[in-house]
Design a protein around this motif. Structure first.
Motif: not given
Length: 261
Positions: A68-81, A144-159
């Motif tokens: 959710s967090y990575l998706s939110l960052l993408a939404q921020i860039i898509s609109v704020g960008g 820093m927030l220690g968000l759950p559901q971290w994985s290499h696949e999720i992080f790679t897809q989010g990036l």
């Protein structure tokens, strides 16, 4: 080739010496901070309940997790960008007219196509670096927030989604350069940016976002459906929009003699 490198260096020097880009970066910093705060509120149900309306708004971000967090960052860039990248491009091209230096550039023994291309490359690089800064800051906040559901696949897809959204949004800033040159300043291109930002929300809500260039990055980011759920026609629309903006600006610079007083 030396002429192009000299022009590129000169444009880069303008960016490095200017306070405008640093101010823009500081303003853009608010975005990942707010995203992180939303995640912080979602991690604490009691705080979310006590926050009232702010807690309700945070629910829009989904759950407190890395997807959710990575998706939110993408939404921020898509609109704020659209706003931030458009402002940067408007400044890079419009400042020459506001500072009365356009005539000096036209008098240089360089091809005008070299000057325009150098400006576009610097604008794209500056906007891309701004995105990298926002993403890196966002990731640091997430860690820093220690968000759950971290994985290499999720992080790679989010990036990957963040990278595509950034490129799509940057391409959409090229028409802003034309309006900056055509109007000879900042107001018209900034008005164009705001107009496209408003229309992108309205047209996307009407269900035609796949066909409106400035709605496509937000749709790809997952703001209205699953991330990445757009067709190749949408990518081609953005590519055509970016190319039209570049060619229109180039045409203006190549045939602007009659407008010089």
């Amino acid at each position: 080739m030396n002429y192009f490198l000299n022009a590129l260096y000169a444009e880069g020097l303008k960016i490095r010496k200017s306070k405008v880009v640093w101010i823009i970066m500081a303003a853009f910093t608010i975005a990942p901070l707010m995203a992180g705060f939303f995640m912080f509120v979602l991690k604490s149900p009691v705080l979310a309940k006590n926050a009232g309306l702010l807690g309700a708004k945070a629910q829009i971000a989904g759950e407190a997790s890395w997807p959710s967090y990575l998706s939110l960052l993408a939404q921020i860039i898509s609109v704020g960008g659209i706003l931030i990248f458009g402002f940067v491009t408007s400044w890079i091209f419009g400042r020459e007219y506001a500072d009365k230096t356009a005539k000096d550039l036209l008098a240089l023994p360089y091809s005008r196509s070299i000057i325009v291309t150098a400006k576009f490359l610097i604008a794209m690089l500056t906007n891309f670096l701004l995105s990298i800064y926002i993403v890196c800051l966002g990731i640091f906040i997430g860690l820093m927030l220690g968000l759950p559901q971290w994985s290499h696949e999720i992080f790679t897809q989010g990036l990957y989604v963040l990278l595509v959204v950034t490129i799509l949004t940057i391409l959409l800033s090229s028409p802003v350069a034309f309006f900056a040159c055509y109007s000879g300043g900042y107001l018209a291109p900034l008005g164009f940016v705001i107009l496209t930002l408003v229309l992108s929300q309205i047209i996307a809500a009407a269900g035609f976002g796949d066909f409106f260039p400035w709605s496509i990055p937000a749709i790809y980011s997952g703001i209205a459906r699953e991330a990445g759920a757009i067709g190749w026609n949408s990518f081609l629309i953005i590519l055509a929009t970016g190319l039209i903006g570049f060619l229109s600006t180039l045409y203006w610079w190549l045939f602007t003699d009659q407008h010089e007083g």
